[in-house]
Design an enzyme around this catalytic site. Structure first.
Site, PDB file in Angstrom:
ATOM      1  N   MET A   1      72.866   9.474  23.808  1.00 23.21           N
ATOM      2  CA  MET A   1      73.254   9.167  22.428  1.00 23.21           C
ATOM      3  C   MET A   1      73.500  10.476  21.667  1.00 23.21           C
ATOM      4  O   MET A   1      73.479  10.510  20.444  1.00 23.21           O
ATOM      5  CB  MET A   1      72.177   8.322  21.750  1.00 23.21           C
ATOM      6  CG  MET A   1      71.997   6.970  22.460  1.00 23.21           C
ATOM      7  SD  MET A   1      71.296   5.687  21.438  1.00 23.21           S
ATOM      8  CE  MET A   1      69.695   6.372  21.109  1.00 23.21           C
TER       9      MET A   1
ATOM     10  N   ASN B   1      72.981  14.580  20.404  1.00 26.17           N
ATOM     11  CA  ASN B   1      71.917  15.477  19.955  1.00 26.17           C
ATOM     12  C   ASN B   1      71.220  16.070  21.191  1.00 26.17           C
ATOM     13  O   ASN B   1      70.015  15.986  21.355  1.00 26.17           O
ATOM     14  CB  ASN B   1      70.931  14.736  19.049  1.00 26.17           C
ATOM     15  CG  ASN B   1      70.032  15.703  18.297  1.00 26.17           C
ATOM     16  OD1 ASN B   1      68.826  15.566  18.275  1.00 26.17           O
ATOM     17  ND2 ASN B   1      70.621  16.714  17.700  1.00 26.17           N
TER      18      ASN B   1
ATOM     19  N   HIS C   1      69.556  18.128  24.132  1.00 29.62           N
ATOM     20  CA  HIS C   1      68.565  19.200  24.254  1.00 29.62           C
ATOM     21  C   HIS C   1      68.393  19.505  25.742  1.00 29.62           C
ATOM     22  O   HIS C   1      69.066  18.884  26.589  1.00 29.62           O
ATOM     23  CB  HIS C   1      67.241  18.790  23.589  1.00 29.62           C
ATOM     24  CG  HIS C   1      66.756  17.430  24.004  1.00 29.62           C
ATOM     25  ND1 HIS C   1      66.267  17.170  25.260  1.00 29.62           N
ATOM     26  CD2 HIS C   1      66.722  16.249  23.338  1.00 29.62           C
ATOM     27  CE1 HIS C   1      65.923  15.910  25.346  1.00 29.62           C
ATOM     28  NE2 HIS C   1      66.207  15.312  24.203  1.00 29.62           N
TER      29      HIS C   1
ATOM     30  N   GLY D   1      66.324  18.642  27.838  1.00 26.68           N
ATOM     31  CA  GLY D   1      66.013  17.464  28.659  1.00 26.68           C
ATOM     32  C   GLY D   1      67.293  16.822  29.181  1.00 26.68           C
ATOM     33  O   GLY D   1      67.437  16.568  30.389  1.00 26.68           O
ATOM     34  N   HIS D   2      68.262  16.605  28.283  1.00 27.82           N
ATOM     35  CA  HIS D   2      69.542  16.017  28.709  1.00 27.82           C
ATOM     36  C   HIS D   2      70.238  16.928  29.721  1.00 27.82           C
ATOM     37  O   HIS D   2      70.823  16.471  30.693  1.00 27.82           O
ATOM     38  CB  HIS D   2      70.491  15.859  27.523  1.00 27.82           C
ATOM     39  CG  HIS D   2      70.035  14.882  26.491  1.00 27.82           C
ATOM     40  ND1 HIS D   2      69.656  15.264  25.235  1.00 27.82           N
ATOM     41  CD2 HIS D   2      69.908  13.537  26.532  1.00 27.82           C
ATOM     42  CE1 HIS D   2      69.323  14.206  24.533  1.00 27.82           C
ATOM     43  NE2 HIS D   2      69.441  13.137  25.298  1.00 27.82           N
TER      44      HIS D   2
ATOM     45  N   GLN E   1      70.812  -1.290  20.106  1.00 29.04           N
ATOM     46  CA  GLN E   1      69.445  -1.037  20.563  1.00 29.04           C
ATOM     47  C   GLN E   1      68.502  -0.570  19.453  1.00 29.04           C
ATOM     48  O   GLN E   1      67.350  -0.241  19.714  1.00 29.04           O
ATOM     49  CB  GLN E   1      69.438  -0.050  21.733  1.00 29.04           C
ATOM     50  CG  GLN E   1      69.812   1.374  21.386  1.00 29.04           C
ATOM     51  CD  GLN E   1      69.975   2.224  22.637  1.00 29.04           C
ATOM     52  OE1 GLN E   1      70.977   2.138  23.331  1.00 29.04           O
ATOM     53  NE2 GLN E   1      69.000   3.066  22.936  1.00 29.04           N
TER      54      GLN E   1
ATOM     55  N   GLY F   1      66.283   9.893  32.167  1.00 31.22           N
ATOM     56  CA  GLY F   1      65.035  10.646  32.085  1.00 31.22           C
ATOM     57  C   GLY F   1      63.825   9.746  32.315  1.00 31.22           C
ATOM     58  O   GLY F   1      63.778   8.615  31.842  1.00 31.22           O
ATOM     59  N   GLU F   2      62.846  10.301  33.029  1.00 28.09           N
ATOM     60  CA  GLU F   2      61.597   9.545  33.238  1.00 28.09           C
ATOM     61  C   GLU F   2      60.758   9.468  31.966  1.00 28.09           C
ATOM     62  O   GLU F   2      59.815   8.702  31.901  1.00 28.09           O
ATOM     63  CB  GLU F   2      60.778  10.178  34.367  1.00 28.09           C
ATOM     64  CG  GLU F   2      61.373   9.886  35.732  1.00 28.09           C
ATOM     65  CD  GLU F   2      60.636  10.563  36.870  1.00 28.09           C
ATOM     66  OE1 GLU F   2      59.716  11.363  36.598  1.00 28.09           O
ATOM     67  OE2 GLU F   2      61.002  10.303  38.028  1.00 28.09           O
TER      68      GLU F   2
ATOM     69  N   ARG G   1      63.880  13.026  18.855  1.00 30.98           N
ATOM     70  CA  ARG G   1      63.004  12.661  17.730  1.00 30.98           C
ATOM     71  C   ARG G   1      62.053  13.792  17.324  1.00 30.98           C
ATOM     72  O   ARG G   1      61.479  13.746  16.240  1.00 30.98           O
ATOM     73  CB  ARG G   1      62.223  11.390  18.056  1.00 30.98           C
ATOM     74  CG  ARG G   1      63.141  10.187  18.048  1.00 30.98           C
ATOM     75  CD  ARG G   1      62.486   8.934  18.531  1.00 30.98           C
ATOM     76  NE  ARG G   1      63.494   7.978  18.957  1.00 30.98           N
ATOM     77  CZ  ARG G   1      64.047   7.056  18.183  1.00 30.98           C
ATOM     78  NH1 ARG G   1      63.674   6.961  16.949  1.00 30.98           N
ATOM     79  NH2 ARG G   1      64.969   6.236  18.650  1.00 30.98           N
TER      80      ARG G   1
HETATM   81  O1  PAF Z   1      68.214   6.961  26.454  1.00 35.80           O
HETATM   82  C1  PAF Z   1      69.217   6.880  25.705  1.00 35.80           C
HETATM   83  O2  PAF Z   1      69.681   7.870  25.124  1.00 35.80           O
HETATM   84  C2  PAF Z   1      69.876   5.543  25.480  1.00 35.80           C
HETATM   85  O3  PAF Z   1      68.947   4.512  25.454  1.00 35.80           O
HETATM   86  C3  PAF Z   1      71.010   5.228  26.483  1.00 35.80           C
HETATM   87  C4  PAF Z   1      70.481   5.132  27.902  1.00 35.80           C
HETATM   88  C5  PAF Z   1      72.074   6.316  26.406  1.00 35.80           C
HETATM   89  C6  PAF Z   1      71.664   3.887  26.143  1.00 35.80           C
HETATM   90  O4  PAF Z   1      72.211   3.896  24.854  1.00 35.80           O
END
Ligand code: PAF
Length: 286
Positions: A30, A32, A34, A36-37, A61, A149-150, A189
């Site tokens: 989504m 932003n 960091h 981790g991504h 969501q 991510g776990e 967050r």
């Molecule tokens: O973990 C997230 O960033 C979201 O839940 C995802 C998997 C991209 C789905 O919108």
């Protein structure tokens, strides 16, 4: 890096890669972004010839509109980070592409059982939103491997089960949680935390380690361990939603037949403006 802004562009890219016999590794996000991504993307790259990331803040969501509105949107910086990392493509769909008839009229994906507990119990409709968007994104990107991510342990399980139940031809892979030196799990967050709260937030990881270590050492009074975890976080200034030991297979309470290596400790707690989640498998206790 190719920036794909339409469904046609996404499909053309995927078709071209597949025609060349290239495998596709995918990281849905989504934004932003960091470290981790970025570690998810690194893992995708070790598994596939091509890597693609998507950025889409999925309204379905979010159960609180305020949370959706204030979700950080940092596309320019995200693009720079992905380019520096050598990602091959970024897919940035908008609401009209993902929900062409509007969210209220969307076909949705509901994974029964594991979606109503823990995060599902605290965030109504959250996992229907996640499963629906991930299913749509999988259909558009058609990756060979998708990395999650776990840190979002329950989400990873929901996506794995959804892919299995719907016979989707994708290998869903979990990547280890990236942590700050203090142990705090990296998360978008964390940006809501003040400096003081950020230091306090490391208590989550310490509490997880203490619980996982006790289980590894043979402690079996799970109710007492959960109570200690809750108290420890409350004493450190958190409002804990849960601190609980579950089976890694289905997130139910530990089964008698299992050994502690099959268990995971999961936590969600509010600190200031941030609701933080984290987890630690007993097998990974440091
Ligand atoms: O973990 C997230 O960033 C979201 O839940 C995802 C998997 C991209 C789905 O919108």
């Amino acid at each position: 890096m190719d920036i794909l802004k339409s469904i046609d562009e996404m499909r053309a890219k995927r078709k071209a890669w597949r025609a060349e016999g290239q495998t596709i590794g995918y990281v849905p996000t989504m934004g932003n972004l960091h470290d981790g991504h970025l570690s998810l993307l690194d893992l995708a790259r070790t598994r596939c010839d091509r890597t693609i990331c998507s950025i889409y803040v999925n309204p379905l969501q979010f159960d609180r509109t305020g949370d959706l509105d204030r979700y950080p949107r940092t596309l320019e910086e995200d693009i720079e980070k992905l380019e520096a990392l050598g990602a091959d493509a970024l897919f940035v769909p908008d609401d009209s592409m993902i929900y062409p008839r509007g969210m209220a009229h969307a076909t949705t994906v509901d994974v029964p059982g594991i979606t109503n507990i823990l995060e599902g119990a605290h965030r109504s409709g959250h996992f229907v939103g996640v499963a629906t968007v991930v299913c749509k994104l999988f259909n558009l990107v058609q990756p060979h491997v998708a990395v999650f991510g776990e840190k979002d342990f329950q989400q990873l399980l929901v996506v794995k089960r959804m892919a299995e139940d719907l016979n989707l031809p994708v290998d869903v892979v979990g990547a280890a949680t990236a942590r700050e030196p203090s142990g705090l799990a990296r998360s978008s967050r964390n940006g809501y935390l003040s400096d003081t709260e950020r230091a306090q937030a490391a208590e989550i990881y310490r509490a997880l380690c203490a619980c996982a270590q006790a289980l590894r050492d043979g402690e079996r009074d799970i109710a007492a361990l959960e109570k200690t975890g809750i108290r420890r976080l409350a004493d450190a200034g958190f409002k804990p939603d849960y601190f609980t030991v579950r089976s890694t297979a289905d997130l139910e309470s530990p089964h008698d037949s299992e050994s502690a290596v099959d268990w995971v400790v999961l936590v969600a707690a509010q600190l200031g403006k941030a609701r933080l989640i984290d987890n630690l498998r007993v097998i990974d206790a440091p």
